[in-house]
Design a protein around this motif. Structure first.
Motif, PDB file in Angstrom:
ATOM      1  N   PRO A   4       0.834  -1.210   0.000  1.00  7.15           N
ATOM      2  CA  PRO A   4       0.000   0.000   0.000  1.00  7.15           C
ATOM      3  C   PRO A   4       0.865   1.255   0.000  1.00  7.15           C
ATOM      4  O   PRO A   4       1.985   1.250   0.525  1.00  7.15           O
ATOM      5  CB  PRO A   4      -0.800  -0.121   1.304  1.00  7.15           C
ATOM      6  N   SER A   5       0.353   2.326  -0.575  1.00 10.36           N
ATOM      7  CA  SER A   5       1.131   3.574  -0.653  1.00 10.36           C
ATOM      8  C   SER A   5       1.455   4.128   0.725  1.00 10.36           C
ATOM      9  O   SER A   5       2.446   4.838   0.902  1.00 10.36           O
ATOM     10  CB  SER A   5       0.363   4.616  -1.464  1.00 10.36           C
ATOM     11  N   SER A   6       0.627   3.798   1.719  1.00  8.77           N
ATOM     12  CA  SER A   6       0.883   4.266   3.088  1.00  8.77           C
ATOM     13  C   SER A   6       2.095   3.588   3.700  1.00  8.77           C
ATOM     14  O   SER A   6       2.664   4.075   4.671  1.00  8.77           O
ATOM     15  CB  SER A   6      -0.348   4.013   3.968  1.00  8.77           C
ATOM     16  N   GLN A   7       2.507   2.461   3.106  1.00 10.22           N
ATOM     17  CA  GLN A   7       3.649   1.707   3.638  1.00 10.22           C
ATOM     18  C   GLN A   7       4.847   1.692   2.704  1.00 10.22           C
ATOM     19  O   GLN A   7       5.920   1.232   3.087  1.00 10.22           O
ATOM     20  CB  GLN A   7       3.227   0.262   3.919  1.00 10.22           C
ATOM     21  N   SER A   8       4.670   2.163   1.482  1.00 13.02           N
ATOM     22  CA  SER A   8       5.737   2.063   0.481  1.00 13.02           C
ATOM     23  C   SER A   8       5.899   3.376  -0.273  1.00 13.02           C
ATOM     24  O   SER A   8       4.964   3.833  -0.945  1.00 13.02           O
ATOM     25  CB  SER A   8       5.432   0.930  -0.501  1.00 13.02           C
ATOM     26  N   ALA A   9       7.089   3.956  -0.183  1.00 17.54           N
ATOM     27  CA  ALA A   9       7.372   5.174  -0.932  1.00 17.54           C
ATOM     28  C   ALA A   9       7.348   4.904  -2.425  1.00 17.54           C
ATOM     29  O   ALA A   9       6.944   5.761  -3.215  1.00 17.54           O
ATOM     30  CB  ALA A   9       8.735   5.737  -0.514  1.00 17.54           C
ATOM     31  N   ALA A  10       7.759   3.692  -2.838  1.00 14.13           N
ATOM     32  CA  ALA A  10       7.777   3.343  -4.259  1.00 14.13           C
ATOM     33  C   ALA A  10       6.355   3.343  -4.823  1.00 14.13           C
ATOM     34  O   ALA A  10       6.094   3.867  -5.914  1.00 14.13           O
ATOM     35  CB  ALA A  10       8.433   1.984  -4.457  1.00 14.13           C
ATOM     36  N   THR A  11       5.413   2.748  -4.087  1.00 20.75           N
ATOM     37  CA  THR A  11       4.013   2.739  -4.527  1.00 20.75           C
ATOM     38  C   THR A  11       3.446   4.147  -4.546  1.00 20.75           C
ATOM     39  O   THR A  11       2.719   4.527  -5.476  1.00 20.75           O
ATOM     40  CB  THR A  11       3.160   1.844  -3.607  1.00 20.75           C
ATOM     41  N   ALA A  12       3.764   4.926  -3.530  1.00 22.13           N
ATOM     42  CA  ALA A  12       3.252   6.303  -3.457  1.00 22.13           C
ATOM     43  C   ALA A  12       3.746   7.127  -4.640  1.00 22.13           C
ATOM     44  O   ALA A  12       2.986   7.929  -5.214  1.00 22.13           O
ATOM     45  CB  ALA A  12       3.683   6.946  -2.144  1.00 22.13           C
ATOM     46  N   ARG A  13       5.009   6.921  -5.037  1.00 24.55           N
ATOM     47  CA  ARG A  13       5.538   7.672  -6.185  1.00 24.55           C
ATOM     48  C   ARG A  13       4.858   7.242  -7.486  1.00 24.55           C
ATOM     49  O   ARG A  13       4.578   8.074  -8.354  1.00 24.55           O
ATOM     50  CB  ARG A  13       7.051   7.464  -6.281  1.00 24.55           C
ATOM     51  N   ARG A  14       4.595   5.943  -7.627  1.00 26.60           N
ATOM     52  CA  ARG A  14       3.928   5.469  -8.835  1.00 26.60           C
ATOM     53  C   ARG A  14       2.527   6.067  -8.942  1.00 26.60           C
ATOM     54  O   ARG A  14       2.098   6.507 -10.016  1.00 26.60           O
ATOM     55  CB  ARG A  14       3.850   3.940  -8.839  1.00 26.60           C
TER      56      ARG A  14
END
Length: 539
Positions: A416-426
């Protein structure tokens, strides 16, 4: 400690830049290496401690991308050979003095001096007790040694002075103590032309630099390559040091013999704040070696820190700020670059999930629906795995990881984006492109769409975003797959639920006649199969 000195040199970007050059990485002979220049602490450290720290470093070096273990071992051995030889003879009469200085024990230093230890005692490589105290910033011990007759103007092999050691400590009080003792603030090392001020610039010791400049240190000094101190400060990324040197008359556009400027140093070392400050203080792209043609491309170069053993992306270095992009583009930096695969800057930024670059380039008017040679748009590239995630996969293959384990890692749901900077950037990259009217249904040469790429990435949040943006959930690629067939095959339960809620057809069949339910069951994805079973029953 030797380990800390070596660890500072073995940075994730490979060889540490020689501080006499200031920015451009280079492997220099061990005798001229900055690790040895500042190894007085190692010269007073027992060999067992050096070996212990070395083993710890060797275990951790694998986390650095692109770093050759063979080169590391060879380099480390050459350094350690010198460090171990540099250890003082612990049986000398002045052992207790060196030990007390090493521990920062002022009372023990006083006792050893009273017992007759020489204040000018030397270890190997002519490292004095005062040098050791200066580099460690033990000002009270320095005063004690000076009062006992220690020579503040002493030098060791290579012409390294006590003042240079003090500058390396970052303690302005230690530098001031020696300045008050009337040492030569402009003394240069015989081996490489190093000065105390350059040491301060290389270590970001602004307070030490202020003391040296106030005492008459030459702010315009150059090294053998023609690099001024500003190069060193820029390569180190010290904005405050850059300001200090410019206030003392530094030329922001000074060029080294090879045409290299301080701005080049900051860009090459990815010191984005330093580059931004240099541009704000008048640095010109046209005066730099990077130039207008490559400046924006340089801002897209990000270097991740990865863990090959865990096959995961640990972090990505800080992104350049929007202000830096604006400053570069204000100097007419070339924005029409296209690589050999037809990727423009917007596509490269999307592929790297470089959100500040995407915003700047979209603001500059780059077409959000442009396609590369394979027919991919920036949105489709952003929806897929980033270059860094692909790099991790490549490392796993190169390391001979178990194929089944590797497949599970590759085809696992995104965090989840709340746990992963990579997902949040995507997600942010896709949001920016959708806001710029990027069409999520554009097909590449294989018939794939952004929704299909997001499904392969296992990113349920992105799939939901694209569905809300109107992406076609039943579009087929040339291999006959729809997003739902892909989600079922990979066992992505949350994506399957989102697609079904968006009216994806659970009865669709692939090129071989398999339904999503059959694909999920065949792959052993029971939770996904249960969702599909319910949807199929409701048809």
């Amino acid at each position: 400690m030797a380990a800390s000195a070596i660890q500072a040199w073995a940075s994730p970007r490979g060889a540490r830049p020689d501080i006499t050059i200031g920015c451009r990485p280079s492997l220099r002979p061990a005798a001229e290496d900055p690790v040895r220049i500042f190894a007085s602490r190692s010269a007073a450290t027992p060999p067992s401690t050096v070996r212990s720290g070395t083993r710890m470093l060797a275990r951790s070096v694998g986390q650095f991308p692109g770093y050759s273990m063979t080169a590391f071992r060879a380099r480390l051995l050459s350094i350690l050979a010198g460090l171990l030889l540099a250890c003082p003879a612990w049986a000398d009469a002045d052992d207790d003095l060196f030990g007390a200085v090493l521990q920062g024990d002022a009372e023990a230093v006083r006792t050893t001096l009273e017992k007759g230890a020489s204040p000018n005692a030397l270890g190997r490589d002519d490292v004095s007790a005062l040098m050791l105290a200066a580099e460690r910033g033990h000002v009270d011990i320095m005063r004690m040694l000076l009062a006992a007759g220690a020579d503040p103007a002493a030098t060791r092999s290579g012409g390294i002075t006590v003042l240079m050691h003090a500058a390396a400590s970052g303690k302005a009080e230690a530098v001031k103590l020696l300045v008050d003792a009337r040492v030569d603030v402009n003394a240069r090392a015989t081996r490489n032309g190093l000065s105390a001020l350059r040491v301060a610039a290389a270590t970001g010791s602004v307070d030490c630099a202020r003391v040296l400049l106030a005492a008459g240190a030459d702010a315009d000094e150059v090294d053998a390559s023609g690099a001024r101190l500003l190069f060193t400060a820029a390569g180190n990324g010290s904005v405050e040091m850059i300001d200090l040197l410019l206030e003392h008359g530094g030329d922001v556009n000074h060029r080294r013999e090879d045409g290299y400027t301080a701005l080049d140093a900051a860009l090459e070392r990815q010191r984005w704040a330093a580059a931004e400050r240099l541009l704000a203080r008048g640095a010109k792209l046209e005066a730099s070696a990077t130039g207008k043609d490559a400046a924006l491309l340089k801002l897209l170069e990000l270097e991740p820190v990865i863990s090959p053993d865990a096959l995961s992306l640990v972090q990505v270095v800080d992104l350049p700020s929007p202000e830096l992009f604006r400053a570069v583009m204000a100097q007419d930096a070339r924005a029409d670059y296209v690589d050999e695969n037809g990727n423009n800057l917007l596509m490269l930024a999307a592929q790297r999930h470089h959100v500040t670059a995407l915003k700047a380039l979209l603001d500059a008017g780059l077409d959000a629906n442009a396609r590369n040679a394979a027919g991919e748009t920036a949105l489709a590239l952003a929806a897929g795995r980033s270059e860094y995630e692909l790099m991790v996969i490549g490392i796993g293959i190169a390391l001979g990881q178990d194929r089944e384990k590797l497949m599970k890692l590759i085809f696992r749901p995104a965090q989840p984006s709340s746990q992963s900077a990579a997902t949040a950037r995507r997600l942010e990259a896709a949001r920016l492109l959708l806001a710029a009217k990027s069409n999520p249904d554009i097909e590449d040469e294989s018939g794939d769409t952004a929704l299909m790429e997001a499904t392969r990435s296992g990113d349920a949040e992105l799939v939901e975003m694209l569905v809300k943006a109107g992406a076609n959930t039943n579009q087929r690629n040339k291999a006959g797959f729809t997003p739902l067939l892909l989600a079922a095959q990979y066992g992505f339960r949350d994506i399957t639920r989102t697609l079904l809620e968006a009216r994806a057809d659970p009865g669709v069949k692939d090129a071989e006649g398999h339904t999503p339910l059959e694909l999920a069951r065949a792959a052993g994805h029971e939770e996904t199969a249960a969702l599909l079973e319910g949807a199929t029953a409701r048809m």
